[in-house]
Design an enzyme around this catalytic site. Structure first.
Site, PDB file in Angstrom:
ATOM      1  N   ILE A  18       0.873  -0.879  -0.061  1.00 41.01           N
ATOM      2  CA  ILE A  18      -0.431   0.200   0.156  1.00 41.01           C
ATOM      3  C   ILE A  18       1.167   1.249   0.138  1.00 41.01           C
ATOM      4  CG2 ILE A  18      -1.418   1.170   1.644  1.00 41.01           C
ATOM      5  CD1 ILE A  18      -2.753  -1.524   2.006  1.00 41.01           C
ATOM      6  N   ASP A  59      13.991   2.831  10.547  1.00 41.98           N
ATOM      7  CA  ASP A  59      13.152   1.961  11.314  1.00 41.98           C
ATOM      8  C   ASP A  59      11.692   3.106  12.730  1.00 41.98           C
ATOM      9  OD1 ASP A  59      11.375   0.832  13.610  1.00 41.98           O
ATOM     10  OD2 ASP A  59      13.334  -0.418  14.165  1.00 41.98           O
ATOM     11  N   TYR A 151      -2.413  -6.551  17.088  1.00 45.43           N
ATOM     12  CA  TYR A 151      -2.672  -6.256  16.062  1.00 45.43           C
ATOM     13  C   TYR A 151      -3.688  -5.342  16.219  1.00 45.43           C
ATOM     14  CZ  TYR A 151      -3.418  -4.891  10.803  1.00 45.43           C
ATOM     15  OH  TYR A 151      -3.080  -4.308   9.804  1.00 45.43           O
ATOM     16  N   LYS A 155      -3.864  -1.076  15.737  1.00 48.11           N
ATOM     17  CA  LYS A 155      -4.538  -0.245  14.647  1.00 48.11           C
ATOM     18  C   LYS A 155      -5.928   0.789  15.430  1.00 48.11           C
ATOM     19  CE  LYS A 155      -2.482  -1.511  11.046  1.00 48.11           C
ATOM     20  NZ  LYS A 155      -1.512  -0.204  10.983  1.00 48.11           N
ATOM     21  N   THR A 185      -1.471  -7.538  -1.001  1.00 48.57           N
ATOM     22  CA  THR A 185       0.099  -7.074  -0.596  1.00 48.57           C
ATOM     23  C   THR A 185       1.106  -8.278  -0.349  1.00 48.57           C
ATOM     24  OG1 THR A 185      -0.065  -6.369   1.575  1.00 48.57           O
ATOM     25  CG2 THR A 185      -0.987  -4.529  -0.145  1.00 48.57           C
TER      26      THR A 185
HETATM   27  N1  LIG Z   1      -2.582  -5.708   3.571  1.00 50.92           N
HETATM   28  C1  LIG Z   1      -3.681  -5.727   4.108  1.00 50.92           C
HETATM   29  O1  LIG Z   1      -4.755  -6.460   4.062  1.00 50.92           O
HETATM   30  C2  LIG Z   1      -3.875  -4.032   5.075  1.00 50.92           C
HETATM   31  C3  LIG Z   1      -5.250  -4.099   5.661  1.00 50.92           C
HETATM   32  C4  LIG Z   1      -5.858  -3.020   6.644  1.00 50.92           C
HETATM   33  C5  LIG Z   1      -4.361  -2.082   7.094  1.00 50.92           C
HETATM   34  N2  LIG Z   1      -3.404  -2.637   6.312  1.00 50.92           N
HETATM   35  C6  LIG Z   1      -2.104  -1.927   7.117  1.00 50.92           C
HETATM   36  O2  LIG Z   1      -1.283  -0.959   5.518  1.00 50.92           O
HETATM   37  C7  LIG Z   1      -0.214  -1.186   5.840  1.00 50.92           C
HETATM   38  C8  LIG Z   1       0.583  -1.040   4.451  1.00 50.92           C
HETATM   39  O3  LIG Z   1       0.485  -3.193   5.268  1.00 50.92           O
HETATM   40  P1  LIG Z   1       1.215  -3.603   3.362  1.00 50.92           P
HETATM   41  O4  LIG Z   1      -0.285  -4.072   3.167  1.00 50.92           O
HETATM   42  O5  LIG Z   1       0.978  -2.213   2.527  1.00 50.92           O
HETATM   43  O6  LIG Z   1       1.887  -4.551   3.511  1.00 50.92           O
HETATM   44  P2  LIG Z   1       3.892  -4.785   3.121  1.00 50.92           P
HETATM   45  O7  LIG Z   1       3.534  -5.490   4.308  1.00 50.92           O
HETATM   46  O8  LIG Z   1       3.790  -4.632   1.945  1.00 50.92           O
HETATM   47  O9  LIG Z   1       3.786  -3.356   3.519  1.00 50.92           O
HETATM   48  C9  LIG Z   1       4.825  -2.525   5.093  1.00 50.92           C
HETATM   49  C10 LIG Z   1       6.166  -2.347   4.606  1.00 50.92           C
HETATM   50  O10 LIG Z   1       6.707  -1.607   5.715  1.00 50.92           O
HETATM   51  C11 LIG Z   1       7.797  -1.399   6.426  1.00 50.92           C
HETATM   52  N3  LIG Z   1       7.680  -1.852   7.841  1.00 50.92           N
HETATM   53  C12 LIG Z   1       7.641  -2.935   8.451  1.00 50.92           C
HETATM   54  N4  LIG Z   1       8.205  -2.634   9.196  1.00 50.92           N
HETATM   55  C13 LIG Z   1       8.748  -0.743   9.959  1.00 50.92           C
HETATM   56  C14 LIG Z   1       9.459  -0.012  10.774  1.00 50.92           C
HETATM   57  N5  LIG Z   1       9.815  -0.804  11.629  1.00 50.92           N
HETATM   58  N6  LIG Z   1      10.186   0.470   9.871  1.00 50.92           N
HETATM   59  C15 LIG Z   1      10.031   0.687   9.190  1.00 50.92           C
HETATM   60  N7  LIG Z   1       8.826   0.722   7.914  1.00 50.92           N
HETATM   61  C16 LIG Z   1       8.818  -0.317   8.052  1.00 50.92           C
HETATM   62  C17 LIG Z   1       8.243  -2.402   5.356  1.00 50.92           C
HETATM   63  O11 LIG Z   1       9.156  -3.227   5.269  1.00 50.92           O
HETATM   64  C18 LIG Z   1       7.384  -2.706   4.082  1.00 50.92           C
HETATM   65  O12 LIG Z   1       7.816  -2.199   3.516  1.00 50.92           O
HETATM   66  C19 LIG Z   1       0.893  -1.758   7.385  1.00 50.92           C
HETATM   67  O13 LIG Z   1      -0.238  -0.716   8.119  1.00 50.92           O
HETATM   68  C20 LIG Z   1      -0.849  -2.917   7.890  1.00 50.92           C
HETATM   69  O14 LIG Z   1      -1.468  -3.256   8.512  1.00 50.92           O
HETATM   70  C21 LIG Z   1      -2.876  -3.664   5.724  1.00 50.92           C
END
Ligand SMILES: NC(=O)c1ccc[n+]([C@@H]2O[C@H](COP(=O)([O-])OP(=O)(O)OC[C@H]3O[C@@H](n4cnc5c(N)ncnc54)[C@H](O)[C@@H]3O)[C@@H](O)[C@H]2O)c1
Length: 244
Positions: A18, A59, A151, A155, A185
């Site tokens: 995302i 981080d 988790y 949120k 993702t």
């Molecule tokens: N994919 C879903 O279904 C979904 C649904 C609801 C919410 N989300 C939220 O959307 C956001 C993005 O998720 P995504 O699905 O794209 O996941 P993803 O795993 O593809 O991307 C997450 C990114 O965050 C980075 N990251 C993780 N920990 C980190 C840290 N400590 N410092 C810096 N960077 C860090 C990772 O390296 C990665 O690039 C998250 O907050 C997730 O909780 C995702």
């Protein structure tokens, strides 16, 4: 496409999923984007090139790394938009969840939002040119999910912090959240979630996962000229799973 022309944005977690879609959509709208992510150097370089953005490895749970990032941002155009997107998922039954798991989840998903939000807002106040903060929460903050309670709690905390910041920094700085539904993702990938959880993800009225670009569209809206009367809100691109 110029809705964010000349703006400066920072997107945590912008190297994947995302966050990468948001970075790509923001640069396409004319925004100067810095991706802040702890991904490997190779992955960061590839993401920066795909999104036509700058990248910084850090981080989000590390206070000095965040402070240093915003020190550099202040010297390079400042900041107009922060998107707090970095996040992790640990799926475990509560009875097997350790205090270390709790600390990791809350450290990245909530403390990370606090640290980046505080430093970005500090800079926005000092610049005195307005600003937008967009925090990525989850529909699970509302729904809850078995084996994901910490988790979900992280949120829920993001949503609460969003509303409080919206009040504290009004009227010049607008603070909103996005609560995505299940999105295609790496976080929902084979190593992260159980087959049972993945099977559940398409049980929404639209019968499919969301695409990262569909979440990014909500972020472009909240960052842009169409959202000037919105603060403290949560936009929910979720295929209709949760209806408010
Ligand atoms: N994919 C879903 O279904 C979904 C649904 C609801 C919410 N989300 C939220 O959307 C956001 C993005 O998720 P995504 O699905 O794209 O996941 P993803 O795993 O593809 O991307 C997450 C990114 O965050 C980075 N990251 C993780 N920990 C980190 C840290 N400590 N410092 C810096 N960077 C860090 C990772 O390296 C990665 O690039 C998250 O907050 C997730 O909780 C995702």
């Amino acid at each position: 496409m110029t809705s964010l022309k000349g703006k400066y944005g920072v997107i945590t977690g912008g190297a994947s999923g995302i966050g990468l879609a948001i970075a790509t959509a923001f640069t396409a709208e004319g925004c100067h984007v810095t991706i802040a992510d702890r991904a490997s150097e190779d992955k960061l370089v590839a993401a920066a090139s795909q999104a036509r953005a700058q990248a910084r490895r850090l981080d989000v749970a590390n206070e000095s790394e965040i402070t240093s990032l915003f020190g550099s941002v202040a010297k390079q155009g400042g900041i107009d938009i922060l998107v707090n997107c970095a996040g992790i998922l640990i799926e475990k039954p509560l009875l097997e969840t350790s205090a270390g798991d709790f600390d990791r989840l809350i450290g990245v998903n909530l403390k990370g939002v606090f640290l980046a939000g505080r430093e970005a807002l500090r800079l926005m106040v000092r610049q005195d040119r307005g600003g937008r903060v967009i925090n990525i929460a989850s529909e699970l903050a509302y729904l809850g999910r078995e084996n994901c309670s910490v988790y979900c709690a992280s949120k829920g905390g993001v949503l609460s912090m969003t509303r409080s910041w919206a009040r504290e920094f009004a009227p010049k700085i607008l603070v909103n959240a996005i609560a995505p539904g299940p999105t295609d993702t790496p976080m929902l990938g084979i190593e992260q979630t159980s087959p049972e959880t993945r099977a559940k993800e398409t049980q929404n009225p639209l019968g499919r996962l969301g695409q990262p670009e569909e979440i990014a569209a909500a972020a472009v809206f909240l960052a842009g000229p169409g959202a000037t009367f919105m603060t403290g809100q949560c936009v929910s691109p979720n295929g209709g799973t949760a209806m408010f």
